[in-house]
Scaffold this active site. Sequence first.
Site, mmCIF file in Angstrom:
data_model
loop_
_atom_site.group_PDB
_atom_site.id
_atom_site.type_symbol
_atom_site.label_atom_id
_atom_site.label_comp_id
_atom_site.label_asym_id
_atom_site.label_seq_id
_atom_site.Cartn_x
_atom_site.Cartn_y
_atom_site.Cartn_z
ATOM 1 N N ARG A 162 0.809 -1.168 0.375
ATOM 2 C CA ARG A 162 0.185 0.062 -0.062
ATOM 3 C C ARG A 162 0.784 0.794 -0.178
ATOM 4 O O ARG A 162 2.197 1.199 0.033
ATOM 5 C CB ARG A 162 -1.144 0.294 0.815
ATOM 6 C CG ARG A 162 0.049 0.619 2.324
ATOM 7 C CD ARG A 162 -1.007 -0.355 3.756
ATOM 8 N NE ARG A 162 -0.373 0.838 4.711
ATOM 9 C CZ ARG A 162 -0.781 0.828 6.554
ATOM 10 N NH1 ARG A 162 -1.730 0.630 6.175
ATOM 11 N NH2 ARG A 162 -0.732 1.387 6.993
ATOM 12 N N ILE A 204 2.833 4.604 -0.198
ATOM 13 C CA ILE A 204 4.091 4.878 -1.088
ATOM 14 C C ILE A 204 5.031 3.452 -1.376
ATOM 15 O O ILE A 204 5.048 3.594 -3.261
ATOM 16 C CB ILE A 204 5.024 5.659 -0.246
ATOM 17 C CG1 ILE A 204 4.544 6.747 0.485
ATOM 18 C CG2 ILE A 204 6.491 6.007 -1.057
ATOM 19 C CD1 ILE A 204 5.444 7.826 0.919
ATOM 20 N N ASN A 218 11.712 0.587 1.503
ATOM 21 C CA ASN A 218 9.975 1.592 1.724
ATOM 22 C C ASN A 218 9.693 1.808 3.106
ATOM 23 O O ASN A 218 8.804 2.294 3.647
ATOM 24 C CB ASN A 218 9.351 1.526 0.298
ATOM 25 C CG ASN A 218 8.125 2.294 1.154
ATOM 26 O OD1 ASN A 218 7.829 3.398 0.896
ATOM 27 N ND2 ASN A 218 7.104 1.039 1.037
ATOM 28 N N GLY A 274 8.706 1.510 6.701
ATOM 29 C CA GLY A 274 8.372 1.836 7.549
ATOM 30 C C GLY A 274 7.291 2.105 8.416
ATOM 31 O O GLY A 274 6.728 1.889 8.123
ATOM 32 N N LEU A 277 9.408 11.447 24.311
ATOM 33 C CA LEU A 277 10.889 10.670 24.551
ATOM 34 C C LEU A 277 10.588 9.745 26.477
ATOM 35 O O LEU A 277 10.312 8.789 27.165
ATOM 36 C CB LEU A 277 11.807 11.519 24.994
ATOM 37 C CG LEU A 277 13.082 9.967 25.646
ATOM 38 C CD1 LEU A 277 13.096 9.104 24.503
ATOM 39 C CD2 LEU A 277 14.329 10.847 25.361
ATOM 40 N N ASN A 333 11.229 15.810 14.400
ATOM 41 C CA ASN A 333 9.867 16.154 14.409
ATOM 42 C C ASN A 333 9.525 15.775 16.374
ATOM 43 O O ASN A 333 10.350 15.087 16.856
ATOM 44 C CB ASN A 333 8.706 15.377 13.498
ATOM 45 C CG ASN A 333 8.361 16.033 13.075
ATOM 46 O OD1 ASN A 333 7.520 16.985 13.634
ATOM 47 N ND2 ASN A 333 6.791 15.528 12.772
ATOM 48 N N TYR A 335 11.556 8.023 14.988
ATOM 49 C CA TYR A 335 11.121 7.775 13.921
ATOM 50 C C TYR A 335 12.695 8.894 13.222
ATOM 51 O O TYR A 335 13.589 8.271 12.499
ATOM 52 C CB TYR A 335 9.608 8.643 14.098
ATOM 53 C CG TYR A 335 9.525 7.866 12.183
ATOM 54 C CD1 TYR A 335 9.391 7.266 11.221
ATOM 55 C CD2 TYR A 335 9.683 9.392 11.541
ATOM 56 C CE1 TYR A 335 8.868 7.089 10.183
ATOM 57 C CE2 TYR A 335 9.283 10.187 9.950
ATOM 58 C CZ TYR A 335 8.877 8.607 9.541
ATOM 59 O OH TYR A 335 8.371 8.598 7.642
ATOM 60 N N THR A 358 -1.469 9.319 3.010
ATOM 61 C CA THR A 358 -0.991 7.923 3.396
ATOM 62 C C THR A 358 -1.885 7.560 4.327
ATOM 63 O O THR A 358 -2.620 8.520 4.756
ATOM 64 C CB THR A 358 0.659 7.976 3.064
ATOM 65 O OG1 THR A 358 1.216 7.499 4.378
ATOM 66 C CG2 THR A 358 1.487 7.614 2.294
HETATM 67 N N1 LIG Z 1 2.962 9.338 4.184
HETATM 68 C C1 LIG Z 1 4.414 10.106 4.878
HETATM 69 O O1 LIG Z 1 3.677 11.318 4.546
HETATM 70 C C2 LIG Z 1 6.042 9.600 5.112
HETATM 71 C C3 LIG Z 1 7.047 10.420 5.133
HETATM 72 C C4 LIG Z 1 7.798 10.564 5.439
HETATM 73 C C5 LIG Z 1 8.344 9.082 5.411
HETATM 74 N N2 LIG Z 1 7.852 8.465 5.005
HETATM 75 C C6 LIG Z 1 8.016 7.119 5.007
HETATM 76 O O2 LIG Z 1 8.306 6.374 3.538
HETATM 77 C C7 LIG Z 1 7.828 4.671 3.489
HETATM 78 C C8 LIG Z 1 6.515 4.603 3.509
HETATM 79 O O3 LIG Z 1 4.878 5.216 4.587
HETATM 80 P P1 LIG Z 1 4.047 5.244 3.744
HETATM 81 O O4 LIG Z 1 3.236 6.915 3.889
HETATM 82 O O5 LIG Z 1 3.481 4.499 2.283
HETATM 83 O O6 LIG Z 1 3.777 4.212 5.207
HETATM 84 P P2 LIG Z 1 2.217 2.738 4.930
HETATM 85 O O7 LIG Z 1 2.055 2.777 6.487
HETATM 86 O O8 LIG Z 1 1.008 3.379 4.284
HETATM 87 O O9 LIG Z 1 3.043 1.662 4.270
HETATM 88 C C9 LIG Z 1 4.496 1.355 5.044
HETATM 89 C C10 LIG Z 1 4.073 -0.058 4.601
HETATM 90 O O10 LIG Z 1 5.768 -0.854 5.007
HETATM 91 C C11 LIG Z 1 4.821 -2.548 5.301
HETATM 92 N N3 LIG Z 1 5.932 -2.788 6.620
HETATM 93 C C12 LIG Z 1 5.799 -2.429 7.896
HETATM 94 N N4 LIG Z 1 6.416 -2.784 8.401
HETATM 95 C C13 LIG Z 1 6.760 -4.113 8.066
HETATM 96 C C14 LIG Z 1 7.999 -4.971 7.718
HETATM 97 N N5 LIG Z 1 8.576 -5.085 9.033
HETATM 98 N N6 LIG Z 1 8.032 -6.268 6.848
HETATM 99 C C15 LIG Z 1 8.133 -5.035 5.360
HETATM 100 N N7 LIG Z 1 6.728 -4.630 5.757
HETATM 101 C C16 LIG Z 1 6.381 -3.674 6.239
HETATM 102 C C17 LIG Z 1 3.238 -1.694 6.195
HETATM 103 O O11 LIG Z 1 2.682 -3.541 5.920
HETATM 104 C C18 LIG Z 1 2.885 -0.869 4.967
HETATM 105 O O12 LIG Z 1 1.991 -1.848 3.563
HETATM 106 C C19 LIG Z 1 8.459 4.429 5.128
HETATM 107 O O13 LIG Z 1 9.452 4.344 4.781
HETATM 108 C C20 LIG Z 1 7.690 5.820 5.627
HETATM 109 O O14 LIG Z 1 8.931 6.203 6.870
HETATM 110 C C21 LIG Z 1 6.768 8.301 4.756
#
Ligand SMILES: NC(=O)c1ccc[n+]([C@@H]2O[C@H](COP(=O)([O-])OP(=O)(O)OC[C@H]3O[C@@H](n4cnc5c(N)ncnc54)[C@H](O)[C@@H]3O)[C@@H](O)[C@H]2O)c1
Length: 435
Positions: free
Chosen positions: A195, A197, A274, A276, A283, A333, A339, A376
Amino acid sequence: MADRYLRLTGTAPGRFLTRRLGLPQPAPLRRWSAERPSLDGPVLRLTAGEPAPDRPDSPHSPAPYAAVVLDATGIAEPAGLRAVHTSLHPLTAGLAPSGRVVVLGTRPGDGDLHRAAAQQALEGFVRSLGKKIGRGRTVQLVRLAPGAAPDSTLDFLLSPKSAYVSGQVIEVGPAPGQPPPGDRRRTALVTGAARGIGEAVAAALARDGAHVVCLDVPSAGDALGAVAARLGGTALALDITAADAGERIAAAVAGLGRGHDSGLGGGLDVLVHNAGITRDRRLSRMDGDRWDAVLEVNLGSVLRTTGHLLAAGALNDHGRIVATASIAGIAGNAGQTNYAASKAGIIGFVRALAADEALRERGVTVNAVAPGFIETDMTAAVPLFIREAGRRLNSLGQGGLPVDVAETVAWLASPASGGISGQVVRVCGQSLLGA
Ligand SMILES: NC(=O)c1ccc[n+]([C@@H]2O[C@H](COP(=O)([O-])OP(=O)(O)OC[C@H]3O[C@@H](n4cnc5c(N)ncnc54)[C@H](O)[C@@H]3O)[C@@H](O)[C@H]2O)c1
């Protein structure tokens, strides 16, 4: 999750009302589609100091420029900066909506003080212009090393694919070694692809011709299977924190190469970290489990799997590694010590691995994307007022979409991007955080 304010300002009454109230006016961004792959209008290329050519000012006047590329590489002392003003002053107000300004410079270096000052000055110029240029336009500085091959970078920055990238400084060097062979289909792995990104990244890489191995946790199996099936890729249900994750990825990729008529070589060409998670708390209230979970998924597993795949020879020559940082890892942040630490760690990892001589000789590049506020499920869970602030506090006045990060990853992952390594490219609409 939908940005209702952006929709409101897209209507005539909404625009009228919000203008009267002095509220922000985010412009709808022109994004890439197969039907409209290019920006609307011509691209003007100038050397700093050269005035813009005269254009007829009549009812039949030509379309406004979609982009201006200004070569400022020759500016060697602060007085020379006036040439940037001379060229761009008459142009920026008339640039098309979602237009682009790209300034070409050189690395400031530490030899000639006058040159260093002038070239560094371009960064301040670009970042300031991006903040006020408006109407969905973006501004970047591309620093060229001697012998640099900036074509893929300019293709990206001068296209609708870079809609949500602004205020960035990107260094491009010469592409080392031979270009990758074009007769074999590339194989990519995207973690967290079920799902958000990750799904968009997988789709962009598949569009660009790769066979994509889509990895996500077993509990996301149905969504993962659907994404992989839609993209003609392979689903790999696996928790990336598993001790044997690297081995299992390598085995899955090797298995693809053994498939009859697969056209795949059995190694990875593109590795996108990707996956995360967030576990926010101040804290003093954050238990150790929250700390560990975030550091382990976002950083520990990235180091472990990359290490394994490199040691096992599973990454092909001219491979591309792209890891996902965050602007939180640059600016910090509130409530995100875990994070932000994990994402800053990603930046350290990328820079150190990009400097590895053996990998450079093999033509492998290592870069990070640092998303800002992207619409997202992860950001939909953010409390309303913080979410609204995240959306507006950037030069484009809106959140980005997963596809904006995906297009940036696809550019860095391209075979033509061999000259870009060790870069951290923010996809944040020039967020005020960490700007
Ligand atoms: N959405 C934002 O605004 C934003 C901003 C900065 C960074 N990011 C980074 O972009 C990346 C994607 O974010 P997103 O918003 O699409 O998040 P999301 O939560 O929509 O999707 C993350 C995906 O990672 C998968 N995942 C989580 N833990 C896992 C694991 N242990 N093994 C395998 N898969 C795993 C989840 O199941 C999920 O499908 C992340 O690294 C996030 O930190 C997102």
